[in-house]
Design a protein around this motif. Structure first.
Motif, PDB file in Angstrom:
ATOM      1  N   ASP A 171     -12.251   6.851   7.795  1.00 33.41           N
ATOM      2  CA  ASP A 171     -11.868   7.337   9.132  1.00 33.41           C
ATOM      3  C   ASP A 171     -11.839   6.191  10.139  1.00 33.41           C
ATOM      4  N   LEU A 172     -12.751   5.236   9.978  1.00 30.17           N
ATOM      5  CA  LEU A 172     -12.847   4.143  10.942  1.00 30.17           C
ATOM      6  C   LEU A 172     -11.956   2.957  10.591  1.00 30.17           C
ATOM      7  N   PHE A 173     -11.957   2.567   9.317  1.00 28.94           N
ATOM      8  CA  PHE A 173     -11.299   1.326   8.915  1.00 28.94           C
ATOM      9  C   PHE A 173      -9.974   1.531   8.190  1.00 28.94           C
ATOM     10  N   GLY A 174      -9.794   2.669   7.572  1.00 29.95           N
ATOM     11  CA  GLY A 174      -8.578   2.921   6.811  1.00 29.95           C
ATOM     12  C   GLY A 174      -8.817   2.835   5.315  1.00 29.95           C
ATOM     13  N   TYR A 175      -7.748   2.958   4.550  1.00 27.09           N
ATOM     14  CA  TYR A 175      -7.832   2.980   3.090  1.00 27.09           C
ATOM     15  C   TYR A 175      -7.818   1.556   2.530  1.00 27.09           C
ATOM     16  N   VAL A 176      -8.863   1.210   1.787  1.00 22.94           N
ATOM     17  CA  VAL A 176      -8.975  -0.154   1.274  1.00 22.94           C
ATOM     18  C   VAL A 176      -7.981  -0.427   0.149  1.00 22.94           C
ATOM     19  N   ASP A 177      -7.396   0.636  -0.448  1.00 23.08           N
ATOM     20  CA  ASP A 177      -6.424   0.411  -1.513  1.00 23.08           C
ATOM     21  C   ASP A 177      -5.025   0.127  -0.970  1.00 23.08           C
ATOM     22  N   LYS A 178      -4.907   0.001   0.321  1.00 20.39           N
ATOM     23  CA  LYS A 178      -3.644  -0.444   0.914  1.00 20.39           C
ATOM     24  C   LYS A 178      -3.306  -1.825   0.350  1.00 20.39           C
ATOM     25  N   PRO A 179      -2.063  -2.036  -0.112  1.00 21.18           N
ATOM     26  CA  PRO A 179      -1.721  -3.324  -0.751  1.00 21.18           C
ATOM     27  C   PRO A 179      -2.129  -4.520   0.103  1.00 21.18           C
ATOM     28  N   TYR A 180      -2.995  -5.363  -0.466  1.00 19.02           N
ATOM     29  CA  TYR A 180      -3.566  -6.454   0.321  1.00 19.02           C
ATOM     30  C   TYR A 180      -2.580  -7.595   0.586  1.00 19.02           C
ATOM     31  N   PRO A 181      -1.955  -8.168  -0.447  1.00 21.48           N
ATOM     32  CA  PRO A 181      -1.028  -9.291  -0.163  1.00 21.48           C
ATOM     33  C   PRO A 181       0.113  -8.874   0.761  1.00 21.48           C
ATOM     34  N   ASP A 182       0.662  -7.678   0.540  1.00 20.76           N
ATOM     35  CA  ASP A 182       1.760  -7.208   1.395  1.00 20.76           C
ATOM     36  C   ASP A 182       1.302  -7.073   2.843  1.00 20.76           C
ATOM     37  N   SER A 183       0.097  -6.590   3.025  1.00 21.52           N
ATOM     38  CA  SER A 183      -0.429  -6.404   4.383  1.00 21.52           C
ATOM     39  C   SER A 183      -0.586  -7.736   5.096  1.00 21.52           C
ATOM     40  N   LEU A 184      -1.120  -8.728   4.387  1.00 22.39           N
ATOM     41  CA  LEU A 184      -1.293 -10.047   4.998  1.00 22.39           C
ATOM     42  C   LEU A 184       0.054 -10.695   5.301  1.00 22.39           C
ATOM     43  N   ASN A 185       1.004 -10.563   4.368  1.00 21.13           N
ATOM     44  CA  ASN A 185       2.336 -11.128   4.611  1.00 21.13           C
ATOM     45  C   ASN A 185       2.972 -10.508   5.847  1.00 21.13           C
TER      46      ASN A 185
END
Length: 303
Positions: A171-185
């Motif tokens: 609820d506070l931070f979001g879903y950690v399984d969100k694609p990491y490299p894509d998010s950083l790019n």
């Protein structure tokens, strides 16, 4: 930090990195071990035959000592991967062509965390280079200690994620399984959302929930360490007896004071951040986690 007990014999008790390199002023935890509890966390140190590396390493060790002291004071579990391969952490202080001309110019080591290893590039100890990077990346704040606190957040997430992950975290931070490299790019290509400061402590925290966690963790350590120091110098009273919301209010007031003092000397704000209501809730989440941890090692008397 605590000073040395004059009853100790420095020749017998000083950490080997203090005796041999003058980069540490802590004492050994045991006469059977050459290093103090903080230096025992090292896996890789800089090549000391390279001119200037000793001073850069000394700066890294200074930041690491502050980190380790804070983690132990908060009662957080802290073991070296030398002793605990599955749950421990160690540090690699690595250099590349930017600090060592003998290395390949296109060889880079990135500061970060992976599988129990915190890597800090030696160039972060070069004040001019670090400031140039901060300006180039449009960052409000970039310090050795800030890096170490941030990466320790990734370490504790990996070690304690069964206690961290849950509906309250999501609820506070979001879903950690969100694609990491894509998010950083995406973050580096487009930057943070326009209203990022309403939900995140820093622009970089908006890149991915794991980075939001690590940034929030780092700021929790900023806050608790600064408040402890402020209490020691009579600027705040009985801070640990206060509920977290009151501690946070004390930090808001103290950080404003620190910034005004810095401005009076014509230097940058010490704490160039605004803690929104939502960020305050994230910090409170970290505080609840810290207080729920049952393994409570004490700050050793020899540091």
């Amino acid at each position: 930090m605590r000073s040395f007990d004059s009853a100790h014999d420095a020749t017998e008790s000083l950490c080997a990195n203090g005796v041999e390199h003058q980069v540490c002023n802590w004492l050994r935890t045991s006469n059977d071990k050459p290093f103090c509890i903080a230096c025992a966390l090292n896996r890789t140190i800089p090549n000391l035959s390279v001119p200037g590396n000793l001073e850069l390493w000394r700066r890294l060790e200074s930041g690491k000592k502050r980190l380790v002291y804070s983690l132990l004071r908060l009662g957080l579990p802290l073991t070296s991967r030398h002793d605990d391969p599955d749950g421990g952490v160690w540090f690699d202080f690595l250099e590349d062509g930017r600090t060592n001309p003998a290395l390949f110019a296109d060889e880079f080591h990135y500061t970060g965390f992976d599988s129990g290893t915190i890597t800090i590039n030696l160039i972060e100890a070069d004040t001019a280079a670090r400031e140039a990077t901060r300006e180039a990346m449009n960052e409000q704040y970039r310090t050795i200690l800030g890096h170490m606190r941030h990466e320790s957040g990734h370490y504790y997430f990996s070690r304690l994620k069964s206690d961290i992950l849950g509906e309250a975290f999501t609820d506070l931070f979001g879903y950690v399984d969100k694609p990491y490299p894509d998010s950083l790019n995406t973050y580096y290509e487009t930057g943070p959302p326009a209203a990022w400061s309403e939900a995140f402590i820093s622009a970089y925290a908006s890149a991915h929930p794991l980075e939001d966690w690590a940034e929030t963790w780092a700021h929790y350590l900023h806050m608790t360490d600064a408040l402890e120091t402020a209490e020691e110098h009579g600027l705040v009273d009985n801070i640990e007896s206060l509920e977290f919301d009151n501690q946070l209010n004390s930090w808001r007031e103290l950080s404003v004071t620190l910034n005004e003092l810095n401005r009076g000397f014509g230097v940058s704000d010490a704490y160039p951040f605004v803690i929104s209501s939502l960020v305050g809730k994230k910090l409170a989440f970290v505080d609840r986690l810290v207080k729920s941890i049952q393994t409570l090692p004490q700050v050793p008397a020899d540091c």
